[in-house]
Design an enzyme around this catalytic site. Sequence first.
Site, PDB file in Angstrom:
ATOM      1  N   LYS A  25      36.823  58.598  37.696  1.00  0.00           N
ATOM      2  CA  LYS A  25      37.882  58.042  36.952  1.00  0.00           C
ATOM      3  C   LYS A  25      38.921  59.099  36.821  1.00  0.00           C
ATOM      4  O   LYS A  25      40.129  59.060  37.177  1.00  0.00           O
ATOM      5  CB  LYS A  25      37.851  57.197  35.888  1.00  0.00           C
ATOM      6  CG  LYS A  25      39.388  56.624  35.160  1.00  0.00           C
ATOM      7  CD  LYS A  25      38.730  56.213  33.879  1.00  0.00           C
ATOM      8  CE  LYS A  25      39.863  55.558  33.060  1.00  0.00           C
ATOM      9  NZ  LYS A  25      40.476  54.544  33.613  1.00  0.00           N
ATOM     10  N   GLY A 448      50.942  36.715  25.201  1.00  0.00           N
ATOM     11  CA  GLY A 448      50.306  37.019  24.044  1.00  0.00           C
ATOM     12  C   GLY A 448      50.503  38.663  24.031  1.00  0.00           C
ATOM     13  O   GLY A 448      50.995  38.906  22.916  1.00  0.00           O
ATOM     14  N   CYS A 532      37.769  50.804  34.516  1.00  0.00           N
ATOM     15  CA  CYS A 532      36.210  50.414  34.205  1.00  0.00           C
ATOM     16  C   CYS A 532      36.574  49.641  32.841  1.00  0.00           C
ATOM     17  O   CYS A 532      37.444  49.730  31.952  1.00  0.00           O
ATOM     18  CB  CYS A 532      35.665  51.599  33.769  1.00  0.00           C
ATOM     19  SG  CYS A 532      35.377  53.110  35.162  1.00  0.00           S
ATOM     20  N   TRP A 577      33.120  38.334  30.877  1.00  0.00           N
ATOM     21  CA  TRP A 577      33.147  39.484  30.557  1.00  0.00           C
ATOM     22  C   TRP A 577      32.366  40.330  29.691  1.00  0.00           C
ATOM     23  O   TRP A 577      32.602  41.267  29.226  1.00  0.00           O
ATOM     24  CB  TRP A 577      34.593  39.858  30.284  1.00  0.00           C
ATOM     25  CG  TRP A 577      35.703  39.373  31.303  1.00  0.00           C
ATOM     26  CD1 TRP A 577      35.099  39.063  32.712  1.00  0.00           C
ATOM     27  CD2 TRP A 577      37.116  39.249  31.186  1.00  0.00           C
ATOM     28  NE1 TRP A 577      36.334  38.563  33.370  1.00  0.00           N
ATOM     29  CE2 TRP A 577      37.462  38.938  32.709  1.00  0.00           C
ATOM     30  CE3 TRP A 577      38.072  39.345  30.285  1.00  0.00           C
ATOM     31  CZ2 TRP A 577      38.794  38.388  32.851  1.00  0.00           C
ATOM     32  CZ3 TRP A 577      39.401  39.152  30.783  1.00  0.00           C
ATOM     33  CH2 TRP A 577      39.755  38.695  31.863  1.00  0.00           C
ATOM     34  N   HIS A 710      52.388  42.630  36.881  1.00  0.00           N
ATOM     35  CA  HIS A 710      51.510  43.471  37.458  1.00  0.00           C
ATOM     36  C   HIS A 710      52.102  44.856  38.089  1.00  0.00           C
ATOM     37  O   HIS A 710      51.515  45.614  38.525  1.00  0.00           O
ATOM     38  CB  HIS A 710      50.530  43.047  38.671  1.00  0.00           C
ATOM     39  CG  HIS A 710      49.912  41.757  38.094  1.00  0.00           C
ATOM     40  ND1 HIS A 710      50.218  40.354  38.135  1.00  0.00           N
ATOM     41  CD2 HIS A 710      48.678  41.785  37.463  1.00  0.00           C
ATOM     42  CE1 HIS A 710      49.460  39.736  37.374  1.00  0.00           C
ATOM     43  NE2 HIS A 710      48.491  40.218  36.911  1.00  0.00           N
TER      44      HIS A 710
HETATM   45  N1  GLN Z   1      46.521  36.854  25.877  1.00  0.00           N
HETATM   46  C1  GLN Z   1      46.092  37.786  26.833  1.00  0.00           C
HETATM   47  C2  GLN Z   1      47.253  38.750  27.165  1.00  0.00           C
HETATM   48  O1  GLN Z   1      48.255  38.506  26.755  1.00  0.00           O
HETATM   49  C3  GLN Z   1      45.818  37.373  28.062  1.00  0.00           C
HETATM   50  C4  GLN Z   1      45.464  38.256  29.015  1.00  0.00           C
HETATM   51  C5  GLN Z   1      44.919  37.865  30.471  1.00  0.00           C
HETATM   52  O2  GLN Z   1      45.115  36.861  30.612  1.00  0.00           O
HETATM   53  N2  GLN Z   1      43.999  38.451  30.922  1.00  0.00           N
HETATM   54  O3  GLN Z   1      47.083  39.941  27.060  1.00  0.00           O
END
Ligand code: GLN
Length: 771
Positions: A25, A448, A532, A577, A710
């Site tokens: 990394k 969130g 990671c 996870w 993203h």
């Molecule tokens: N509540 C999380 C956030 O906003 C949702 C993240 C996700 O869906 N991976 O970061």
Amino acid sequence: MSTALVFPSASLLGYPRIGRRRELKKAVEAFWAGKIDQSALEAAGQDIALGTARRLSELGLTEPAAIPGTFSFYDQVLDAATHIGAVPARFGELRNENGQLDLNAYFTLARGTVEIQPLEMTKFFDTNYHYLVPEVGPETNFSVTSNRIVEQFEFALANGFETRPYLVGPVTFLLLSKASEDAPAGFNPLSRLEDVLEVYAQLLTRLGAAGASWVQLDEPALVSDQDVPLAEIQAAVARAYDVLGDAPERPAILVSTPFGALTELLPTLAATKIQALHIDVFKGAVPCADKLALLAGKIVVAGVVDGHNIWRNDLAESINRLEALASAGLTVTVSTSTSTQHVPHDVTEETQLSTQLRSWLAFADQKVTEVVTLAAHLVDPASSAAAVAEATASIASRAGAKGVRRPEVRARVAALTPADFSRSEYSVRVAAQEKSLDLPALPTTTIGSFPQTGEIRSARARANRGAITGEEYARLMREEIKRVVDLQEELDFDVLVHGEPERNDMVQYFAENLEGFDVTVHGWVQSYGSRCTRPSILWGDVTREKAITVQWAEYAQSLTAKPMKGMLTGPVTILAWSFVRDDQPLGDTANQVGLALRDEIADLEAAGIKVIQVDEPALRELLPLRRADQGAYLDWSVNSFRLSTAGASDGTQIHTHLCYSEFGVIIDAIDGLDADVTSIEAARSRMEVVNDLENHGFGRGVGPGVYDIHSPRVPGLNEVRELLDTAVKHVPARQLWVNPDCGLKTRGYAETEESLRNLVAATKEVRAQLV
Ligand code: GLN
Ligand code: ZN
């Protein structure tokens, strides 16, 4: 090919390639940032590969070809693509003057450029590892475009290690590929098999010439159900391994089939010219006698040690499986069920864990020892006696250990009735929520998290080091929450969030605050590229001793008159996870987590929180690879979510968030979650998902994302408006919510503010038209 054909008695399908201290990394990110040059990056890669070879040899993988050549700078599927020239047309000419795809081309495919979208990323089978999806069309110009696999082999050999080169197999490569943008409708990448085989054959010949005695071609797609008809896959497998079998001067071929039982395609592979076949007999089972008979001429590489989870191997049980294979008269060698790239390096480094917990675990290095022990057993059964006894005793000790079985948790799960899994009718809830919330049409919200700034990370690091007190840390987090709430007020959002600054990770945060989990310090696992994650270990019965999120939500709500969303991670995602206990069905564990979350929801309600989101971004990830198993999975996963949320009163609005937009098999499951509002990804796929929603007649609240978080790109007001215009054409406006695609934690404030401003402005325009 050489004379007496032996396959190493002990081997691994693959080993973590990120380095024990995430050296890969660091090197790759330094290269991307222009801090080191290509030769320094190559040198770092060689150090990691050589370090792995030394380590594996010390651990007992000393036979030729026992060490898998699985090092990769980014992804093994991308490695295959760059060896055979699978470059989408939009990248233009990426090959250099020698017709080769060098490291810069490689990273360009992985990461894109300002103008060019990278290859899409998708989860690899049922793991949390993401591979890059190759794009193949009629125009794809296949040829050998890299010699890296040969050079890596030669480098290790020059340093005294004869490794076993690894490539994603040709059939899996094409099954994982998607049709290129330029391909005609209905184009099937598998139709390019002949051209791909020609290139693979050339690569095998090069490897043979370099002195490789074995090559490993990985074919996990053969153990999962595919959209392509089985007969077509059978024909492709037969053809592929006959062509490769005829490649001149080639190494002996091992085909590996991790992630489950090889069933329909076992006879097909058995009839080809390959020398060894790996079968997963950990997750899969020992094949029946008539199938085994077909393997008579082959070496069977038995994957008895789990490469995908971290529990110590039940050596006695593995010996049973190996003996079942050996007693069928087969030549049997020992390996892992999958590559160990899915687990951390070495449990002995986790000195903060109790010795008892550590004794139950096996990370990659411990798995090597298990494989070596089992291989030795096949030669001399007495040699393994002490190790088998120790493993059996350790596994038995788990059953009675403190915290593994908590009677009060078990009694509570046992007493659940169907009523605990259902809320009132949706229409009743809608009426109650209209009263309690008073929201405008097309309510705006976010998923969130807000940007995790350098200050937040540094505060957390200082708190962990003890450089600041817990109180000081809490004060800094409250400051951040206030900033996030004020910003949303200023932007005029309708349902607010507190921004999740206090969470290092949406699963680890809960793992650290629930009983039954432990977290590691060095247990990093590659998620994709240089990213990671450090999965938590769920080893015991799960309970919640005290409220986890309530103080933050309550504080955030005190700052605004608008509804504040409580934010929780759902049971399925917490399981997906983490490394999860293997001594009871996943559904039982999921219900324990569900009950803990149910209590948290009750506390949030008591603290005045009226909207609660339970994220399930991993719902699809755990979906079994075989269709026959999917129904049972969807039952327990959906039920655990319902258990966590069904205690909420009618007036409490339950949201959920999922991170993807291809619904297909799981739209019924999403319906089954019975959330009042579901947010999903939609911006990248240009709102395609609303067609699915319309066709399905999805009847509850839904927020198809209108801002792709993203990338740092800011969506313009008109762009958001167009997406919303499309959405209101297909989904009744009273059901629609407006939100980004996902959480904002990886973004910076500059682009986030601008994007959110456009989102609200576009919503107001579309709202005005509705009236
Ligand atoms: N509540 C999380 C956030 O906003 C949702 C993240 C996700 O869906 N991976 O970061
Ligand atoms: Zn998401």
